[in-house]
Design an enzyme around this catalytic site. Structure first.
Site, short mmCIF file in Angstrom:
data_model
loop_
_atom_site.label_atom_id
_atom_site.label_comp_id
_atom_site.label_asym_id
_atom_site.label_seq_id
_atom_site.Cartn_x
_atom_site.Cartn_y
_atom_site.Cartn_z
N GLU A 62 0.82 -1.20 0.00
CA GLU A 62 0.00 0.00 0.00
C GLU A 62 0.86 1.26 0.00
O GLU A 62 0.54 2.25 -0.66
CB GLU A 62 -0.92 0.00 1.22
CG GLU A 62 -1.98 -1.09 1.21
CD GLU A 62 -1.47 -2.41 1.73
OE1 GLU A 62 -2.22 -3.39 1.73
OE2 GLU A 62 -0.28 -2.48 2.14
N ARG A 276 8.36 -13.41 2.37
CA ARG A 276 7.50 -12.25 2.59
C ARG A 276 7.72 -11.61 3.95
O ARG A 276 7.67 -10.39 4.09
CB ARG A 276 6.03 -12.69 2.45
CG ARG A 276 5.02 -11.58 2.69
CD ARG A 276 5.00 -10.58 1.57
NE ARG A 276 3.89 -9.64 1.71
CZ ARG A 276 3.63 -8.68 0.82
NH1 ARG A 276 4.40 -8.55 -0.25
NH2 ARG A 276 2.62 -7.86 0.99
N GLY A 319 12.17 -3.77 0.64
CA GLY A 319 12.00 -2.77 -0.41
C GLY A 319 12.87 -2.96 -1.64
O GLY A 319 12.85 -2.12 -2.54
#
Length: 443
Positions: A62, A276, A319
């Site tokens: 998001e 993840r 990231g």
């Protein structure tokens, strides 16, 4: 109703607090942002008490999605400060690193009225923007009472969450009435939201901002990558590379077994695997070693401007995955072979990479269906099919090129949600206005 909600959430918080304490002690999670979650933001965040636009993005995906809007919001509302909140630590790290142009990043407050009031008094938003389906009753009620406009952007109601929301439809309808506008990813999500009680006049199908949030790679000067992470992966041009992104528990085993078959055909092949969740980095490293592979960790073992010599690299950073995808010969997107709802397939598509994902893609249902309908990705149903498809693609350069080209074409064809979303925001906070037009995914 709100009192009952607050009591229930307080009881739930007390019940799960031992878990949070364990996570804080074991993984140092939640501790750093605890004061902010109770509404005690740094006074320096808004020392002059300026009005603002507050965007809430739960986690990494998001937060990266908001990149599509940041520059335009900054240009269109120069007198308003721009703040981003996240719920997760990973989201905080990504927002601080990747969202240039924002005035501050902080942790989202617990949704109890006395805490929310404290946060609102410091942030002083004129507009609250929630990314995807972030419904917080007390915050939305207090925004309405204070005259703060509210909008959901990139909204979606998944097939899995829809029945659960229907169980509390009376409550949900009342909470939705506090939201001024909804920008939904698809017509299906829009229909579900209206069925749950949203006013149809407040609902717009804007498309997915994830298409617009993707940043095209820029040319590298003097042959050196601009992205720091890529300088740790100086891969030889003929080396086969499998990137397994955002893998979940139950998926690494199939990935390692499938990669072993790739290694039997191409002994120099490299697997870059990105679990993840941060707490699983050590576990995945052990699993790779148990399978007989030589293993390196991105943060610990890779040298600058050197080629990884290990069979497997565990990407244990936050990231960097989106950029690492461009190194791939073939990409597997995790959360889909095991039943977790899938993860973002648009990032590898941006680089024109052939993509494989499993049967569980309900979190990205519309996008996955569009890719499959246009022969721009391959969906497998089980581990055996995954091994076969990976093997076939690794030996078929024409098939890889065809899949990758179709994926990149879909990215280019479906941009535009940003303009539709900004038009809706412009209606709530007028500046110079735009026309909101209907949207459909381009097949």
């Amino acid at each position: 109703m709100y009192a009952i909600y607050s009591i229930v959430t307080l009881i739930a918080f007390v019940l799960v607090s031992p878990y949070f304490v364990y996570q804080a002690i074991r993984y140092k999670k939640y501790v750093g942002g605890l004061r902010q979650r109770f509404g005690y933001l740094p006074i320096t965040l808004n020392v002059d008490g300026d009005e603002s636009i507050w965007i809430h993005a739960v986690s990494v995906g998001e937060a990266l999605t908001t990149r599509a809007l940041i520059a335009d919001l900054r240009e269109q509302y120069p007198r308003l400060r721009l703040y981003v909140s996240t719920t997760t630590l990973a989201g905080q790290q990504v927002a601080k690193k990747n969202l240039q142009g924002v005035d501050g990043v902080f942790y989202f407050p617990f949704d109890w009225a006395f805490i929310v009031k404290r946060t609102l008094s410091i942030v002083r938003p004129r507009l609250f923007v929630m990314v995807e389906t972030e419904i917080w009753p007390n915050l939305l009620r207090l925004c309405r009472e204070r005259g703060v406009k509210t909008v959901m952007i990139n909204g979606r109601i998944s097939a899995r969450s829809y029945p659960r929301y229907k169980l509390i439809r009376p409550l949900f309808r009342r909470v939705l009435a506090d939201v001024d506008r909804f920008c939904m990813q698809s017509e299906e999500s829009a229909r579900r939201l209206i069925d749950l009680g949203a006013d149809p006049q407040r609902v717009t199908v804007s498309g997915s901002l994830k298409f617009d949030s993707l940043q095209s790679p820029t040319p590298a000067p003097h042959g050196k990558p601009r992205d720091w992470a890529l300088r740790h992966f100086r891969i030889a041009g003929n080396r086969a590379v499998v990137v397994a992104g955002s893998t979940m528990k139950g998926e690494e085993g199939p990935v390692f077994r499938a990669f072993a078959r790739v290694k039997s055909m191409s002994p120099g092949a490299l697997l870059i695997i990105a679990p993840r969740h941060v707490p699983r980095f050590d576990e995945v490293e052990r699993m790779a070693r148990d399978e007989g592979f030589s293993v390196a960790r991105r943060s610990r073992d890779l040298q600058i401007d050197a080629e990884p010599r290990a069979d497997v690299v565990v990407l244990d950073t936050i990231g960097e995955l989106a950029q690492i995808y461009q190194l791939a010969t073939v990409v597997f997107v995790g959360g889909s072979l095991a039943d977790y709802g899938g993860h973002n397939i648009l990032e590898p598509a941006l680089f024109g990479k052939p993509i494989i994902f499993g049967p569980h893609m309900h979190n990205f249902k519309e996008i996955a269906e569009t890719f499959l309908a246009n022969a721009a990705a391959i969906q497998v149903q089980n581990e055996r099919e995954f091994e076969e498809q990976l093997r076939d693609l690794m030996t078929d350069p024409v098939g890889r090129a065809r899949l990758g080209a179709a994926a990149r074409a879909l990215i280019d064809a479906n941009r535009g949600a940003k303009d539709r979303t900004l038009a809706v925001i412009g209606e709530l906070l007028p500046h110079r206005g735009t026309v909101v037009r209907p949207f459909r995914l381009v097949h």
